[in-house]
Design a protein around this motif. Sequence first.
Motif, PDB file in Angstrom:
ATOM      1  N   ALA A   1       0.943  -1.418  -0.242  1.00 49.31           N
ATOM      2  CA  ALA A   1       0.114   0.037  -0.096  1.00 49.31           C
ATOM      3  C   ALA A   1       1.071   1.604   0.058  1.00 49.31           C
ATOM      4  O   ALA A   1       1.840   0.954   0.908  1.00 49.31           O
ATOM      5  CB  ALA A   1      -0.583   0.145   1.376  1.00 49.31           C
ATOM      6  N   ASN A   2       0.782   2.429  -0.932  1.00 52.25           N
ATOM      7  CA  ASN A   2       1.236   3.289  -0.504  1.00 52.25           C
ATOM      8  C   ASN A   2       2.821   3.063  -1.406  1.00 52.25           C
ATOM      9  O   ASN A   2       3.680   4.335  -0.853  1.00 52.25           O
ATOM     10  CB  ASN A   2       1.487   4.240   0.490  1.00 52.25           C
ATOM     11  N   GLU A   3       3.192   2.141  -2.423  1.00 54.18           N
ATOM     12  CA  GLU A   3       3.978   2.437  -2.502  1.00 54.18           C
ATOM     13  C   GLU A   3       4.589   2.296  -4.230  1.00 54.18           C
ATOM     14  O   GLU A   3       2.838   2.089  -4.709  1.00 54.18           O
ATOM     15  CB  GLU A   3       4.438   0.847  -2.287  1.00 54.18           C
ATOM     16  N   TYR A   4       5.277   2.926  -4.509  1.00 53.20           N
ATOM     17  CA  TYR A   4       5.617   3.191  -5.751  1.00 53.20           C
ATOM     18  C   TYR A   4       7.177   2.371  -6.183  1.00 53.20           C
ATOM     19  O   TYR A   4       8.030   2.671  -6.286  1.00 53.20           O
ATOM     20  CB  TYR A   4       5.862   4.835  -6.269  1.00 53.20           C
ATOM     21  N   VAL A   5       6.998   1.285  -6.808  1.00 51.87           N
ATOM     22  CA  VAL A   5       7.835   0.863  -7.306  1.00 51.87           C
ATOM     23  C   VAL A   5       8.325   2.065  -8.810  1.00 51.87           C
ATOM     24  O   VAL A   5       7.859   1.397  -9.589  1.00 51.87           O
ATOM     25  CB  VAL A   5       8.028  -1.084  -7.738  1.00 51.87           C
ATOM     26  N   ILE A   6      10.339   2.068  -9.506  1.00 49.81           N
ATOM     27  CA  ILE A   6      10.812   2.039 -10.075  1.00 49.81           C
ATOM     28  C   ILE A   6      11.572   1.682 -10.145  1.00 49.81           C
ATOM     29  O   ILE A   6      12.750   1.386  -9.407  1.00 49.81           O
ATOM     30  CB  ILE A   6      10.727   3.763 -10.081  1.00 49.81           C
ATOM     31  N   TYR A   7      11.856   0.490 -11.540  1.00 47.69           N
ATOM     32  CA  TYR A   7      13.198  -0.144 -11.746  1.00 47.69           C
ATOM     33  C   TYR A   7      14.093   1.389 -12.561  1.00 47.69           C
ATOM     34  O   TYR A   7      14.177   1.659 -13.144  1.00 47.69           O
ATOM     35  CB  TYR A   7      13.313  -1.029 -12.643  1.00 47.69           C
ATOM     36  N   VAL A   8      15.893   1.081 -11.477  1.00 49.93           N
ATOM     37  CA  VAL A   8      16.561   2.046 -12.075  1.00 49.93           C
ATOM     38  C   VAL A   8      17.973   0.721 -13.122  1.00 49.93           C
ATOM     39  O   VAL A   8      18.110   0.305 -12.571  1.00 49.93           O
ATOM     40  CB  VAL A   8      17.478   2.535 -11.308  1.00 49.93           C
ATOM     41  N   GLY A   9      18.216   1.452 -14.625  1.00 52.76           N
ATOM     42  CA  GLY A   9      18.966   1.091 -15.007  1.00 52.76           C
ATOM     43  C   GLY A   9      20.021   1.534 -15.036  1.00 52.76           C
ATOM     44  O   GLY A   9      19.607   3.201 -15.515  1.00 52.76           O
ATOM     45  N   ALA A  10      20.805   1.129 -16.237  1.00 55.50           N
ATOM     46  CA  ALA A  10      21.407   2.481 -16.970  1.00 55.50           C
ATOM     47  C   ALA A  10      22.326   1.423 -18.489  1.00 55.50           C
ATOM     48  O   ALA A  10      23.022   0.699 -18.137  1.00 55.50           O
ATOM     49  CB  ALA A  10      23.380   2.843 -16.052  1.00 55.50           C
ATOM     50  N   PHE A  11      22.570   2.282 -18.776  1.00 48.10           N
ATOM     51  CA  PHE A  11      22.896   1.322 -20.740  1.00 48.10           C
ATOM     52  C   PHE A  11      23.693   2.287 -21.440  1.00 48.10           C
ATOM     53  O   PHE A  11      23.119   4.360 -21.360  1.00 48.10           O
ATOM     54  CB  PHE A  11      21.394   1.114 -21.051  1.00 48.10           C
ATOM     55  N   ALA A  12      24.778   1.963 -22.871  1.00 47.03           N
ATOM     56  CA  ALA A  12      24.523   2.651 -23.204  1.00 47.03           C
ATOM     57  C   ALA A  12      23.863   2.605 -24.598  1.00 47.03           C
ATOM     58  O   ALA A  12      23.408   1.950 -24.739  1.00 47.03           O
ATOM     59  CB  ALA A  12      25.827   2.553 -23.883  1.00 47.03           C
ATOM     60  N   PHE A  13      23.076   4.296 -24.808  1.00 51.61           N
ATOM     61  CA  PHE A  13      21.870   4.547 -26.165  1.00 51.61           C
ATOM     62  C   PHE A  13      23.029   4.530 -27.353  1.00 51.61           C
ATOM     63  O   PHE A  13      24.484   4.589 -27.232  1.00 51.61           O
ATOM     64  CB  PHE A  13      21.351   6.155 -25.539  1.00 51.61           C
ATOM     65  N   ASP A  14      21.953   3.992 -28.098  1.00 49.98           N
ATOM     66  CA  ASP A  14      22.580   4.005 -29.810  1.00 49.98           C
ATOM     67  C   ASP A  14      23.565   5.125 -30.010  1.00 49.98           C
ATOM     68  O   ASP A  14      22.691   6.254 -29.839  1.00 49.98           O
ATOM     69  CB  ASP A  14      21.603   3.336 -30.920  1.00 49.98           C
ATOM     70  N   SER A  15      23.717   5.110 -31.003  1.00 50.93           N
ATOM     71  CA  SER A  15      24.370   6.634 -32.308  1.00 50.93           C
ATOM     72  C   SER A  15      23.544   7.459 -32.230  1.00 50.93           C
ATOM     73  O   SER A  15      23.551   8.746 -32.800  1.00 50.93           O
ATOM     74  CB  SER A  15      25.452   6.242 -32.334  1.00 50.93           C
ATOM     75  N   ALA A  16      22.019   7.536 -32.252  1.00 52.62           N
ATOM     76  CA  ALA A  16      21.275   8.424 -32.524  1.00 52.62           C
ATOM     77  C   ALA A  16      20.783   7.879 -32.012  1.00 52.62           C
ATOM     78  O   ALA A  16      19.819   9.878 -32.117  1.00 52.62           O
ATOM     79  CB  ALA A  16      20.086   6.859 -33.933  1.00 52.62           C
ATOM     80  N   ALA A  17      20.254   8.572 -30.571  1.00 56.60           N
ATOM     81  CA  ALA A  17      19.721   8.465 -29.744  1.00 56.60           C
ATOM     82  C   ALA A  17      20.435   9.966 -29.190  1.00 56.60           C
ATOM     83  O   ALA A  17      21.808   9.933 -28.886  1.00 56.60           O
ATOM     84  CB  ALA A  17      19.807   7.482 -28.511  1.00 56.60           C
TER      85      ALA A  17
END
Length: 431
Positions: free
Chosen positions: A126-142
């Motif tokens: 209850a009253n909890e909001y889960v956020i998954y955190v990650g980190a990646f190299a984005f592609d060259s167009a990003a």
Amino acid sequence: MRRTTTLLLVLSVLAGERAVAVSIVLDYALDAHNENWFDPSTPDGRARRLAVNAAADLLSVIITNDDWAPLSNFRESITFTDIAAATIRDLDGGTLIGTPESDGRGYSYSSSTNDVDTTNRGSVDANEYVIYVGAFAFDSAATANAKAGWDSNDRRNAAGDEFNTWGGRVYFNTAYNWYAGQNPGANPVDSYGIQDPDKTPTADSSADNWEWSAADAAWKGFDLASVDPSAGSARDLYGTALHELMHALGATSTVIEDYVGVNLAGDFVGTALTAEHGGPVPGDGGHFAEDTQSVVWASEGVVSETLLDPNSRLGVRKHLTRLDAALLTDLGYQVEGAYPDGFLHGDYNDDGLVNAADYTVWRDAEAGSTTLANDPSFTEINLDDLLAWQDRYGHSAIALTVPVPSGALIALPPLAALIRRRRFDGNKACH
């Protein structure tokens, strides 16, 4: 420095009672199975984690909803786009094969295969909001610094009129150079520095800490290089995390259209927004229009570009503003107060100092069920409370208003040694 807070919040803290708030739970399992960019056993990883945690801490304190039901049968997938690698690991460490994107540069992913979900939890409290955190190299167009979004499985309050989901995801582009320093202070009790008293100057003053753009006639944010020269060519992780957490909480184009309201010109017409702005707020899909100005939340009249502006500058930190808070209000969140005066995360015996005595309090509380003073999560005691203590070691409630060079190191017991003394769940949600 005194900060304005709501009387109710101040009284509740003085009485030893925490205001009931949404608990934003950051889960770093995704990162741990991939680049491990937020590895708390390394100085860089620890600094990055603390910066993102500080952003979630602020929102967890000022969002005070208390009517969200638990999700007892939580099963959900999360998606990612513009990733450079052809394969990544899911939340359980399994291999995911990317789907080539139409531009031929990168890959998109879903943590669900054949409708079998791979999230690492079966329920949401209850009253909890889960956020998954990650980190990646984005592609060259990003070109994005980071990406975020909310995910489905809506849950409503009793009246059914709030936008609530189980949570979402935030992931950062590791191809860029990031500033993860905590100065001039990620929390509203820290000093915002000095801003030119003329809010529409003709030129940017070198005597203040805020960046003014004469070409745009707008304040862009806090000039980090004024307190830490190393920040001048880097993207600010704390401000970016706050921005992306806003998206993960539902500040996206479709949700804004459905729950806030958008007129034919594209302006946002939510009740709280129009009251704060004095009329419709110029908008651009899931963002405010560029250079939209507002007063920084819990500040004494400091003006800045909104946090949810679509662009940011190198070496500049953007804080939550009153317009950003008004947007959250129009989404159905109850937003009030700020960190109370004297709130010093890491000061677990609440004596105004962060020192060795607070480690003892944390150690004893982590082994039992006692709550910690000055813990913005107000719930689970874990490794991140220890990291906050280490990061702020030597601070006092008074010293918080004085910027400290980010390169300054404090002689502390090695973190790895402290971790060995205590047992932690590597996938334990942090706050």
